[in-house]
Design a protein around this motif. Structure first.
Motif, PDB file in Angstrom:
ATOM      1  N   SER A 134       0.839  -1.205   0.000  1.00 19.97           N
ATOM      2  CA  SER A 134       0.000   0.000   0.000  1.00 19.97           C
ATOM      3  C   SER A 134       0.867   1.245   0.000  1.00 19.97           C
ATOM      4  O   SER A 134       1.820   1.337   0.765  1.00 19.97           O
ATOM      5  CB  SER A 134      -0.888   0.027   1.243  1.00 19.97           C
ATOM      6  OG  SER A 134      -1.519   1.286   1.357  1.00 19.97           O
ATOM      7  N   GLY A 135       0.498   2.198  -0.833  1.00 18.00           N
ATOM      8  CA  GLY A 135       1.217   3.474  -0.863  1.00 18.00           C
ATOM      9  C   GLY A 135       0.579   4.502   0.048  1.00 18.00           C
ATOM     10  O   GLY A 135       1.001   5.661   0.071  1.00 18.00           O
ATOM     11  N   ARG A 137      -1.970   4.140   6.103  1.00 19.89           N
ATOM     12  CA  ARG A 137      -1.855   2.712   6.458  1.00 19.89           C
ATOM     13  C   ARG A 137      -0.523   2.446   7.155  1.00 19.89           C
ATOM     14  O   ARG A 137      -0.463   1.653   8.085  1.00 19.89           O
ATOM     15  CB  ARG A 137      -2.049   1.840   5.214  1.00 19.89           C
ATOM     16  CG  ARG A 137      -3.422   2.039   4.617  1.00 19.89           C
ATOM     17  CD  ARG A 137      -3.939   0.871   3.798  1.00 19.89           C
ATOM     18  NE  ARG A 137      -5.339   1.111   3.528  1.00 19.89           N
ATOM     19  CZ  ARG A 137      -5.853   1.458   2.339  1.00 19.89           C
ATOM     20  NH1 ARG A 137      -5.084   1.527   1.269  1.00 19.89           N
ATOM     21  NH2 ARG A 137      -7.139   1.703   2.209  1.00 19.89           N
ATOM     22  N   LYS A 191     -12.002   7.985  -5.044  1.00 21.58           N
ATOM     23  CA  LYS A 191     -11.308   9.262  -4.822  1.00 21.58           C
ATOM     24  C   LYS A 191     -11.800  10.261  -5.865  1.00 21.58           C
ATOM     25  O   LYS A 191     -11.882   9.922  -7.047  1.00 21.58           O
ATOM     26  CB  LYS A 191      -9.815   9.062  -4.981  1.00 21.58           C
ATOM     27  CG  LYS A 191      -9.257   8.112  -3.956  1.00 21.58           C
ATOM     28  CD  LYS A 191      -7.826   7.787  -4.296  1.00 21.58           C
ATOM     29  CE  LYS A 191      -7.397   6.526  -3.622  1.00 21.58           C
ATOM     30  NZ  LYS A 191      -6.366   5.815  -4.356  1.00 21.58           N
TER      31      LYS A 191
END
Ligand SMILES: Cc1cn([C@H]2C[C@H](O)[C@@H](COP(=O)(O)OP(=O)(O)OP(=O)(O)O)O2)c(=O)[nH]c1=O
Length: 188
Positions: free
Chosen positions: A6-7, A11, A79
């Protein structure tokens, strides 16, 4: 080796809250377009599985991926692409309940596990002035549904039910459970 697939900086921060630092961060590159008529939870779980499959790892590595989707009824809010779309999302969310779904998935070798956390959120009725003021902060960018509960939009959050960490992007109860299932020790 623990690999965060995950970027999302949120997180990483949430993982750090459990005292965990990934040995590698490998953001997956996948197509996040919903299928025609796809329901939000199914979508979120499919995207999470696709992210997990897209991360390269050795057979002993533990890989963790997640996806957060905002749902208004059957509608999926991802998004926002620009401030206009972000404003449209916020008008849609204004004064009503919506769901924030975060699916997490863990893989180790040929074994894989997943969990889905579903929270309900109610935003206050937003005035155009509040929407414009929030958009001007830029905080909406990169966030599902065009808001982030951990930022200034917290002023709009009247009520939640579920998992706060799940709404931010990584439900820590479920994450700890799955990582331990995969053999990672959290309480050393
Ligand atoms: C609803 C909500 C979402 N978010 C964020 C979490 C996620 O980063 C983002 C949803 O996008 P995701 O597609 O879940 O994740 P990402 O693209 O940021 O990262 P990656 O795919 O590499 O894992 O929205 C918040 O930070 N706060 C919130 O309150």
């Amino acid at each position: 080796m623990l690999i965060l697939g995950s970027g999302s900086p949120r997180r990483s921060e949430l993982l750090a809250q459990l005292g965990l630092t990934p040995d590698a961060v490998r953001p997956p590159e996948i197509d996040e377009t919903p299928l025609p008529g796809e329901l939000p939870r199914r979508y979120c779980e499919r995207i999470t599985a696709a992210k997990l499959a897209a991360v390269e790892a050795d057979s002993e590595d533990i890989v963790l991926c997640a996806d957060t989707t905002v749902a208004v009824g059957r509608r999926i809010l991802g998004k926002a692409a620009d401030p206009e779309e972000a404003a449209a999302f916020l008008r849609l969310l204004s004064g009503r309940r919506h769901k924030v779904i975060t699916c997490i998935a863990v893989r180790r070798g040929s074994a894989a596990w997943h969990r889905t956390s579903v929270s309900s959120v109610r935003l206050k009725r937003l005035s155009e002035r509040e929407i414009a003021g929030y958009l001007a902060t830029g905080d909406w960018k990169g966030k599902a549904g065009a808001y982030a509960i951990q930022g200034p939009a917290a002023a709009f959050v009247a009520w939640i039910e579920g998992s706060h960490s799940g709404i931010v992007g990584l439900p820590l109860h479920e994450t700890a459970t799955l990582l331990q299932q995969a053999g990672l020790e959290i309480w050393k």
